[in-house]
Design a protein around this motif. Structure first.
Motif, PDB file in Angstrom:
ATOM      1  N   ASP A 183       0.811  -1.221   0.000  1.00 19.38           N
ATOM      2  CA  ASP A 183       0.000   0.000   0.000  1.00 19.38           C
ATOM      3  C   ASP A 183       0.845   1.272   0.000  1.00 19.38           C
ATOM      4  O   ASP A 183       0.303   2.382   0.002  1.00 19.38           O
ATOM      5  CB  ASP A 183      -0.960   0.011   1.188  1.00 19.38           C
ATOM      6  CG  ASP A 183      -0.262  -0.092   2.535  1.00 19.38           C
ATOM      7  OD1 ASP A 183       0.950  -0.400   2.571  1.00 19.38           O
ATOM      8  OD2 ASP A 183      -0.927   0.113   3.563  1.00 19.38           O
ATOM      9  N   ARG A 184       2.166   1.136  -0.044  1.00 25.18           N
ATOM     10  CA  ARG A 184       3.049   2.305  -0.133  1.00 25.18           C
ATOM     11  C   ARG A 184       3.704   2.420  -1.513  1.00 25.18           C
ATOM     12  O   ARG A 184       4.567   3.264  -1.721  1.00 25.18           O
ATOM     13  CB  ARG A 184       4.134   2.250   0.953  1.00 25.18           C
ATOM     14  CG  ARG A 184       3.596   2.438   2.355  1.00 25.18           C
ATOM     15  CD  ARG A 184       2.995   3.830   2.514  1.00 25.18           C
ATOM     16  NE  ARG A 184       2.382   4.012   3.825  1.00 25.18           N
ATOM     17  CZ  ARG A 184       1.081   3.908   4.064  1.00 25.18           C
ATOM     18  NH1 ARG A 184       0.250   3.592   3.082  1.00 25.18           N
ATOM     19  NH2 ARG A 184       0.598   4.110   5.265  1.00 25.18           N
ATOM     20  N   LEU A 185       3.288   1.577  -2.451  1.00 30.57           N
ATOM     21  CA  LEU A 185       3.878   1.628  -3.779  1.00 30.57           C
ATOM     22  C   LEU A 185       3.671   2.989  -4.431  1.00 30.57           C
ATOM     23  O   LEU A 185       4.610   3.566  -4.994  1.00 30.57           O
ATOM     24  CB  LEU A 185       3.303   0.513  -4.671  1.00 30.57           C
ATOM     25  CG  LEU A 185       3.777   0.513  -6.131  1.00 30.57           C
ATOM     26  CD1 LEU A 185       5.291   0.397  -6.215  1.00 30.57           C
ATOM     27  CD2 LEU A 185       3.089  -0.602  -6.905  1.00 30.57           C
ATOM     28  N   GLU A 186       2.464   3.526  -4.340  1.00 28.78           N
ATOM     29  CA  GLU A 186       2.186   4.819  -4.961  1.00 28.78           C
ATOM     30  C   GLU A 186       3.024   5.922  -4.321  1.00 28.78           C
ATOM     31  O   GLU A 186       3.524   6.821  -5.007  1.00 28.78           O
ATOM     32  CB  GLU A 186       0.689   5.148  -4.886  1.00 28.78           C
ATOM     33  CG  GLU A 186      -0.166   4.365  -5.855  1.00 28.78           C
ATOM     34  CD  GLU A 186      -0.324   2.884  -5.499  1.00 28.78           C
ATOM     35  OE1 GLU A 186      -0.119   2.513  -4.310  1.00 28.78           O
ATOM     36  OE2 GLU A 186      -0.632   2.097  -6.403  1.00 28.78           O
ATOM     37  N   ASP A 187       3.189   5.860  -2.997  1.00 30.09           N
ATOM     38  CA  ASP A 187       4.028   6.850  -2.315  1.00 30.09           C
ATOM     39  C   ASP A 187       5.468   6.762  -2.812  1.00 30.09           C
ATOM     40  O   ASP A 187       6.131   7.786  -3.013  1.00 30.09           O
ATOM     41  CB  ASP A 187       4.004   6.632  -0.797  1.00 30.09           C
ATOM     42  CG  ASP A 187       2.655   6.950  -0.184  1.00 30.09           C
ATOM     43  OD1 ASP A 187       1.825   7.597  -0.845  1.00 30.09           O
ATOM     44  OD2 ASP A 187       2.420   6.533   0.968  1.00 30.09           O
ATOM     45  N   ALA A 188       5.946   5.543  -3.006  1.00 25.10           N
ATOM     46  CA  ALA A 188       7.312   5.349  -3.499  1.00 25.10           C
ATOM     47  C   ALA A 188       7.458   5.904  -4.909  1.00 25.10           C
ATOM     48  O   ALA A 188       8.452   6.553  -5.231  1.00 25.10           O
ATOM     49  CB  ALA A 188       7.686   3.869  -3.439  1.00 25.10           C
ATOM     50  N   PHE A 189       6.457   5.634  -5.751  1.00 24.91           N
ATOM     51  CA  PHE A 189       6.476   6.190  -7.111  1.00 24.91           C
ATOM     52  C   PHE A 189       6.497   7.731  -7.068  1.00 24.91           C
ATOM     53  O   PHE A 189       7.253   8.369  -7.801  1.00 24.91           O
ATOM     54  CB  PHE A 189       5.251   5.738  -7.892  1.00 24.91           C
ATOM     55  CG  PHE A 189       5.390   4.405  -8.548  1.00 24.91           C
ATOM     56  CD1 PHE A 189       6.571   4.006  -9.158  1.00 24.91           C
ATOM     57  CD2 PHE A 189       4.312   3.535  -8.597  1.00 24.91           C
ATOM     58  CE1 PHE A 189       6.677   2.776  -9.795  1.00 24.91           C
ATOM     59  CE2 PHE A 189       4.401   2.294  -9.231  1.00 24.91           C
ATOM     60  CZ  PHE A 189       5.600   1.917  -9.829  1.00 24.91           C
ATOM     61  N   ASP A 190       5.646   8.302  -6.234  1.00 27.34           N
ATOM     62  CA  ASP A 190       5.591   9.761  -6.134  1.00 27.34           C
ATOM     63  C   ASP A 190       6.932  10.327  -5.693  1.00 27.34           C
ATOM     64  O   ASP A 190       7.396  11.352  -6.207  1.00 27.34           O
ATOM     65  CB  ASP A 190       4.487  10.192  -5.157  1.00 27.34           C
ATOM     66  CG  ASP A 190       3.096   9.945  -5.695  1.00 27.34           C
ATOM     67  OD1 ASP A 190       2.951   9.691  -6.916  1.00 27.34           O
ATOM     68  OD2 ASP A 190       2.137   9.977  -4.891  1.00 27.34           O
ATOM     69  N   TRP A 191       7.563   9.678  -4.716  1.00 30.09           N
ATOM     70  CA  TRP A 191       8.856  10.131  -4.211  1.00 30.09           C
ATOM     71  C   TRP A 191       9.904  10.061  -5.332  1.00 30.09           C
ATOM     72  O   TRP A 191      10.689  10.994  -5.514  1.00 30.09           O
ATOM     73  CB  TRP A 191       9.272   9.298  -3.014  1.00 30.09           C
ATOM     74  CG  TRP A 191      10.492   9.825  -2.322  1.00 30.09           C
ATOM     75  CD1 TRP A 191      11.799   9.544  -2.608  1.00 30.09           C
ATOM     76  CD2 TRP A 191      10.511  10.761  -1.236  1.00 30.09           C
ATOM     77  NE1 TRP A 191      12.634  10.236  -1.773  1.00 30.09           N
ATOM     78  CE2 TRP A 191      11.872  10.993  -0.915  1.00 30.09           C
ATOM     79  CE3 TRP A 191       9.512  11.413  -0.508  1.00 30.09           C
ATOM     80  CZ2 TRP A 191      12.253  11.838   0.110  1.00 30.09           C
ATOM     81  CZ3 TRP A 191       9.906  12.258   0.513  1.00 30.09           C
ATOM     82  CH2 TRP A 191      11.251  12.467   0.811  1.00 30.09           C
ATOM     83  N   ALA A 192       9.891   8.955  -6.072  1.00 37.12           N
ATOM     84  CA  ALA A 192      10.853   8.792  -7.167  1.00 37.12           C
ATOM     85  C   ALA A 192      10.645   9.879  -8.226  1.00 37.12           C
ATOM     86  O   ALA A 192      11.609  10.420  -8.775  1.00 37.12           O
ATOM     87  CB  ALA A 192      10.720   7.403  -7.787  1.00 37.12           C
ATOM     88  N   ALA A 193       9.386  10.200  -8.514  1.00 31.36           N
ATOM     89  CA  ALA A 193       9.096  11.217  -9.525  1.00 31.36           C
ATOM     90  C   ALA A 193       9.561  12.607  -9.087  1.00 31.36           C
ATOM     91  O   ALA A 193      10.057  13.388  -9.894  1.00 31.36           O
ATOM     92  CB  ALA A 193       7.598  11.233  -9.823  1.00 31.36           C
ATOM     93  N   LYS A 194       9.409  12.912  -7.805  1.00 33.81           N
ATOM     94  CA  LYS A 194       9.761  14.237  -7.293  1.00 33.81           C
ATOM     95  C   LYS A 194      11.252  14.398  -7.024  1.00 33.81           C
ATOM     96  O   LYS A 194      11.785  15.499  -7.075  1.00 33.81           O
ATOM     97  CB  LYS A 194       8.985  14.535  -6.004  1.00 33.81           C
ATOM     98  CG  LYS A 194       7.515  14.751  -6.226  1.00 33.81           C
ATOM     99  CD  LYS A 194       6.801  14.942  -4.899  1.00 33.81           C
ATOM    100  CE  LYS A 194       5.290  15.052  -5.115  1.00 33.81           C
ATOM    101  NZ  LYS A 194       4.547  15.085  -3.842  1.00 33.81           N
ATOM    102  N   HIS A 195      11.911  13.296  -6.666  1.00 35.84           N
ATOM    103  CA  HIS A 195      13.299  13.385  -6.253  1.00 35.84           C
ATOM    104  C   HIS A 195      14.256  12.703  -7.226  1.00 35.84           C
ATOM    105  O   HIS A 195      15.406  12.466  -6.906  1.00 35.84           O
ATOM    106  CB  HIS A 195      13.473  12.788  -4.850  1.00 35.84           C
ATOM    107  CG  HIS A 195      12.659  13.499  -3.818  1.00 35.84           C
ATOM    108  ND1 HIS A 195      11.345  13.186  -3.546  1.00 35.84           N
ATOM    109  CD2 HIS A 195      12.960  14.520  -2.996  1.00 35.84           C
ATOM    110  CE1 HIS A 195      10.879  13.971  -2.607  1.00 35.84           C
ATOM    111  NE2 HIS A 195      11.841  14.799  -2.248  1.00 35.84           N
ATOM    112  N   GLY A 196      13.751  12.388  -8.416  1.00 37.25           N
ATOM    113  CA  GLY A 196      14.554  11.651  -9.378  1.00 37.25           C
ATOM    114  C   GLY A 196      15.442  12.512 -10.227  1.00 37.25           C
ATOM    115  O   GLY A 196      15.439  13.677 -10.271  1.00 37.25           O
TER     116      GLY A 196
END
Length: 196
Positions: A183-196
């Protein structure tokens, strides 16, 4: 920045992630590295001899209900095998040998489906071989998976998981940032998108 997907074949929630991860990553344009590891040594470092879902019966009952709900919402079948948790060592070694090839990802999905959609025993070499064949992997993959370099690579990945503070599966890392749980996959994706 890449997202790393840390998974264990005995993990029910890793099944949910593995089945939806490739499509979700493609939609978001995020590169994902699949990292098979073993939870046994991770649990042992926490003083556990088995999964917390068996140590705490109420948590185990919740797992069954929650997995049923989440699997249905994703259009997946869910069946808890008679033996749980299963020994995923051979499958993890094959995954280590086969990844990052797309056939390696298909193999992982096939193993999860065999285990959690069909209740098969993934410690059975015949089951693992069928999952590999259906994924398009060559017939020698099981032999390669039993070589010392592959065994050492899986051991090193498990040690890396422990050193990075990973305590369960699935987990996701983006750099040093850790996210735990399907249930944290979307949060991880969002973090990767913002900090990538």
């Amino acid at each position: 920045m890449k997202l790393e997907f840390w998974f264990e074949f005995a993990s029910t929630y890793s099944y949910l992630t593995a089945m939806r991860l490739p499509d979700e990553a493609a939609k978001r344009g995020i590169e994902v590295t699949w990292r098979p590891f073993l939870l046994g040594p991770i649990f042992a470092a926490q003083g556990l001899e088995t999964t917390p879902f068996l140590v705490y019966p109420m948590k185990g009952r919740y797992l069954l209900r929650d997995m049923d709900r989440r699997a249905r919402a994703l259009g997946l079948e869910f069946y808890l095998p008679d033996t749980f948790p299963q020994n995923g060592l051979l499958a993890a070694r094959v995954a280590t040998a086969a990844l990052p090839d797309p056939a390696g990802m298909r193999f992982c999905q096939n193993v999860y489906q065999a285990e959690f959609a069909h209740g098969q025993t993934i410690a059975d070499p015949d089951v693992v071989a069928r999952c590999a064949k259906d994924a398009g992997l060559d017939a020698e993959i099981l032999d390669r998976a039993q070589t010392d370099p592959v065994k050492q690579a899986l051991r090193a990945t498990t040690e890396e998981a422990l050193s990075r503070g990973i305590f369960g599966a699935p987990s996701f890392t983006v750099g040093d940032e850790l996210f735990w749980g399907d249930d944290r996959l979307e949060d991880a994706f969002d973090w990767a998108a913002k900090h990538g």
